[in-house]
Design a protein around this motif. Structure first.
Motif, PDB file in Angstrom:
ATOM      1  N   SER A  69       0.833  -1.205   0.000  1.00 32.17           N
ATOM      2  CA  SER A  69       0.000   0.000   0.000  1.00 32.17           C
ATOM      3  C   SER A  69       0.867   1.254   0.000  1.00 32.17           C
ATOM      4  N   GLN A  70       0.356   2.313  -0.601  1.00 37.06           N
ATOM      5  CA  GLN A  70       1.068   3.589  -0.617  1.00 37.06           C
ATOM      6  C   GLN A  70       1.224   4.135   0.790  1.00 37.06           C
ATOM      7  N   GLU A  71       0.217   3.909   1.626  1.00 32.62           N
ATOM      8  CA  GLU A  71       0.268   4.381   3.012  1.00 32.62           C
ATOM      9  C   GLU A  71       1.459   3.773   3.751  1.00 32.62           C
ATOM     10  N   ALA A  72       1.643   2.461   3.593  1.00 33.55           N
ATOM     11  CA  ALA A  72       2.752   1.788   4.270  1.00 33.55           C
ATOM     12  C   ALA A  72       4.091   2.266   3.735  1.00 33.55           C
ATOM     13  N   MET A  73       4.183   2.452   2.421  1.00 29.28           N
ATOM     14  CA  MET A  73       5.453   2.874   1.829  1.00 29.28           C
ATOM     15  C   MET A  73       5.804   4.302   2.237  1.00 29.28           C
ATOM     16  N   ASP A  74       4.813   5.177   2.290  1.00 26.36           N
ATOM     17  CA  ASP A  74       5.070   6.557   2.731  1.00 26.36           C
ATOM     18  C   ASP A  74       5.587   6.566   4.169  1.00 26.36           C
ATOM     19  N   GLY A  75       4.955   5.758   5.015  1.00 28.79           N
ATOM     20  CA  GLY A  75       5.398   5.676   6.405  1.00 28.79           C
ATOM     21  C   GLY A  75       6.783   5.059   6.535  1.00 28.79           C
ATOM     22  N   PHE A  76       7.084   4.114   5.664  1.00 34.56           N
ATOM     23  CA  PHE A  76       8.386   3.456   5.668  1.00 34.56           C
ATOM     24  C   PHE A  76       9.499   4.437   5.314  1.00 34.56           C
ATOM     25  N   VAL A  77       9.284   5.225   4.277  1.00 35.99           N
ATOM     26  CA  VAL A  77      10.277   6.231   3.886  1.00 35.99           C
ATOM     27  C   VAL A  77      10.462   7.253   5.008  1.00 35.99           C
ATOM     28  N   ALA A  78       9.371   7.644   5.647  1.00 35.04           N
ATOM     29  CA  ALA A  78       9.467   8.585   6.772  1.00 35.04           C
ATOM     30  C   ALA A  78      10.266   7.970   7.920  1.00 35.04           C
ATOM     31  N   PHE A  79      10.080   6.694   8.169  1.00 32.53           N
ATOM     32  CA  PHE A  79      10.821   5.976   9.209  1.00 32.53           C
ATOM     33  C   PHE A  79      12.317   5.984   8.905  1.00 32.53           C
ATOM     34  N   LEU A  80      12.677   5.753   7.649  1.00 29.05           N
ATOM     35  CA  LEU A  80      14.085   5.748   7.255  1.00 29.05           C
ATOM     36  C   LEU A  80      14.703   7.138   7.407  1.00 29.05           C
ATOM     37  N   ARG A  81      13.960   8.155   7.058  1.00 29.08           N
ATOM     38  CA  ARG A  81      14.471   9.523   7.199  1.00 29.08           C
ATOM     39  C   ARG A  81      14.620   9.905   8.670  1.00 29.08           C
ATOM     40  N   GLU A  82      13.782   9.344   9.510  1.00 31.32           N
ATOM     41  CA  GLU A  82      13.830   9.654  10.935  1.00 31.32           C
ATOM     42  C   GLU A  82      15.039   9.006  11.615  1.00 31.32           C
ATOM     43  N   VAL A  91      12.242   5.494  -4.474  1.00 32.95           N
ATOM     44  CA  VAL A  91      11.528   4.221  -4.462  1.00 32.95           C
ATOM     45  C   VAL A  91      11.217   3.826  -5.908  1.00 32.95           C
ATOM     46  N   LEU A  92      11.695   2.664  -6.305  1.00 38.40           N
ATOM     47  CA  LEU A  92      11.467   2.142  -7.655  1.00 38.40           C
ATOM     48  C   LEU A  92      10.607   0.885  -7.558  1.00 38.40           C
ATOM     49  N   ILE A 175      -7.522  -3.760  12.128  1.00 40.98           N
ATOM     50  CA  ILE A 175      -6.195  -3.686  11.528  1.00 40.98           C
ATOM     51  C   ILE A 175      -6.300  -3.718  10.000  1.00 40.98           C
ATOM     52  N   SER A 176      -5.546  -2.857   9.332  1.00 42.45           N
ATOM     53  CA  SER A 176      -5.528  -2.817   7.869  1.00 42.45           C
ATOM     54  C   SER A 176      -4.276  -3.491   7.329  1.00 42.45           C
ATOM     55  N   ASN A 177      -4.274  -3.754   6.023  1.00 47.07           N
ATOM     56  CA  ASN A 177      -3.067  -4.276   5.374  1.00 47.07           C
ATOM     57  C   ASN A 177      -1.877  -3.352   5.632  1.00 47.07           C
ATOM     58  N   ALA A 178      -2.128  -2.052   5.537  1.00 46.33           N
ATOM     59  CA  ALA A 178      -1.054  -1.069   5.720  1.00 46.33           C
ATOM     60  C   ALA A 178      -0.457  -1.144   7.122  1.00 46.33           C
ATOM     61  N   LEU A 185       7.706  -4.098   7.705  1.00 45.14           N
ATOM     62  CA  LEU A 185       8.792  -3.393   7.025  1.00 45.14           C
ATOM     63  C   LEU A 185       9.757  -2.765   8.024  1.00 45.14           C
ATOM     64  N   HIS A 186       9.222  -2.083   9.019  1.00 49.84           N
ATOM     65  CA  HIS A 186      10.060  -1.396   9.997  1.00 49.84           C
ATOM     66  C   HIS A 186      10.879  -2.400  10.808  1.00 49.84           C
TER      67      HIS A 186
END
Length: 264
Positions: A69-82, A91-92, A175-178, A185-186
Motif C-alpha cells: 500500500s502507498q500508506e505503508a510505503m510513505d510511512g516506511f520512507v518517513a521511518f528511514l528519514r527519521e 523508491v522504484l 487492523i488494515s493491510n497497511a 517493514l520497519h
C-alpha cells in the motif's frame, strides 16, 4: 608528418575498438554485486550514516496483485528519514510475474533476487531490494499459529510475505493491510540496521535470551513477537484499541545503538 598522422589515426581506431567484441557489438560492463551480497547487518553503518553513501534506492519488486500500500510505503520512507541521515531516498517499483510456488524457501527467494534484481550500489547510491511475495514461508505452521511475515537474508535484501500479511490483517476489523505492512517493514529493516547485535553492537545489553537478535524490552519494534503473525496482530490490536494507528516504535536502547553506529 603525413606518416605520423596516419599512424596516430590507426592507433586511435584501435583504442576505440577495445570496448567492442569480435562482432563489433559493445561489450557490457559487468555489475559489481559483491557489496550487496554480504551478511545481514553488515551494512548497518552504511545505511545509517552518510559517510560512504548519501542516497538510498529502494527497489520494490512485487508479484502482480501484491503491491504494498502507498500508506505503508510513505510511512516506511518517513521511518528511514527519521532514523538515518539519508534524505535522498528513491523508491522504484517493479512488477513481476508469480513464481507459482506453494511456499518459498530462503534459497528460492535468493534465486528469484538473482533473476530479477536490477538495483545495486553505485557511487553514492546504496541500493536495497525488497520482494513482496504471493506465497508464504516454507517454515510456517498455520496449525500452531506461527506464520512468518518477513525476513532479511543479506545485507541489502528483504522479503515481505505479502500474501500472509493480508491474510493476517483480514482476521481483525481493527487492523488494515497497511498496519501490518508497516510494522513488518520497519521491524525487518531494523535487522538491516544491524539490530539487535546483528552488526550494530548494543551499547547496553538488551537482547532477548530466548530470541537472539531481538530486543527484550516490552513494546519495542524489535521484539520477537513482531516476527510472527499472532504476536504482531495482538500488539497492533492493542495499539488500535488505544487510538494509536502507527507501527510500534524503537525503544530508547535500540535508538541509542543506532546513534552509536552512525544513525539518528
Amino acid at each position: 608528418m603525413k606518416k605520423y598522422t596516419i599512424f596516430l589515426l590507426i592507433l586511435l581506431m584501435g583504442l576505440a575498438n577495445c570496448s567492442k567484441d569480435s562482432t563489433g557489438d559493445p561489450v557490457p560492463i559487468p555489475i559489481d554485486k559483491t557489496a550487496n551480497l554480504k551478511g545481514t547487518g553488515d551494512s548497518g553503518h552504511d545505511i545509517l550514516s552518510n559517510d560512504k553513501f548519501s542516497n538510498l534506492e529502494l527497489e520494490i519488486a512485487y508479484v502482480t496483485g501484491f503491491k504494498p500500500s502507498q500508506e505503508a510505503m510513505d510511512g516506511f520512507v518517513a521511518f528511514l528519514r527519521e532514523r538515518t541521515f539519508k534524505q535522498d531516498i528513491e523508491v522504484l517499483y517493479r512488477e513481476l510475474p508469480s513464481p507459482s510456488e506453494e511456499n518459498l524457501t530462503l534459497q528460492e527467494i535468493a534465486e528469484l533476487e538473482e533473476e530479477n534484481r536490477t538495483a545495486y550500489n553505485n557511487g553514492a547510491i546504496l541500493a536495497i531490494y525488497i520482494y513482496f511475495a504471493d506465497a508464504p514461508s516454507v517454515d510456517d505452521d498455520v496449525d500452531e499459529g506461527l506464520v512468518t511475515l518477513g525476513a532479511v537474508y543479506r545485507n541489502t535484501s528483504m522479503i515481505i510475505y505479502e500474501k500472509t500479511v493480508r491474510e493476517l490483517a483480514a482476521r481483525s476489523n481493527q487492523i488494515s493491510n497497511a498496519d501490518v505492512e508497516s510494522a513488518t517493514l520497519h521491524h525487518e529493516f531494523g535487522h538491516l540496521f544491524g539490530l539487535v547485535n546483528l552488526g550494530t553492537v548494543a551499547v547496553n545489553d538488551h537482547e532477548d535470551a530466548d530470541a537472539l537478535n531481538h530486543c527484550n524490552i516490552p513494546g519495542c519494534l524489535m521484539g520477537a513477537e513482531l516476527q510472527f503473525g499472532d504476536g504482531i496482530l495482538g500488539m497492533l490490536q492493542s495499539m488500535a484499541s488505544k487510538g494509536l494507528a502507527e507501527a510500534p516504535g524503537l525503544d530508547a536502547e535500540c535508538i541509542l545503538d543506532l546513534q552509536a553506529n552512525g544513525g539518528r
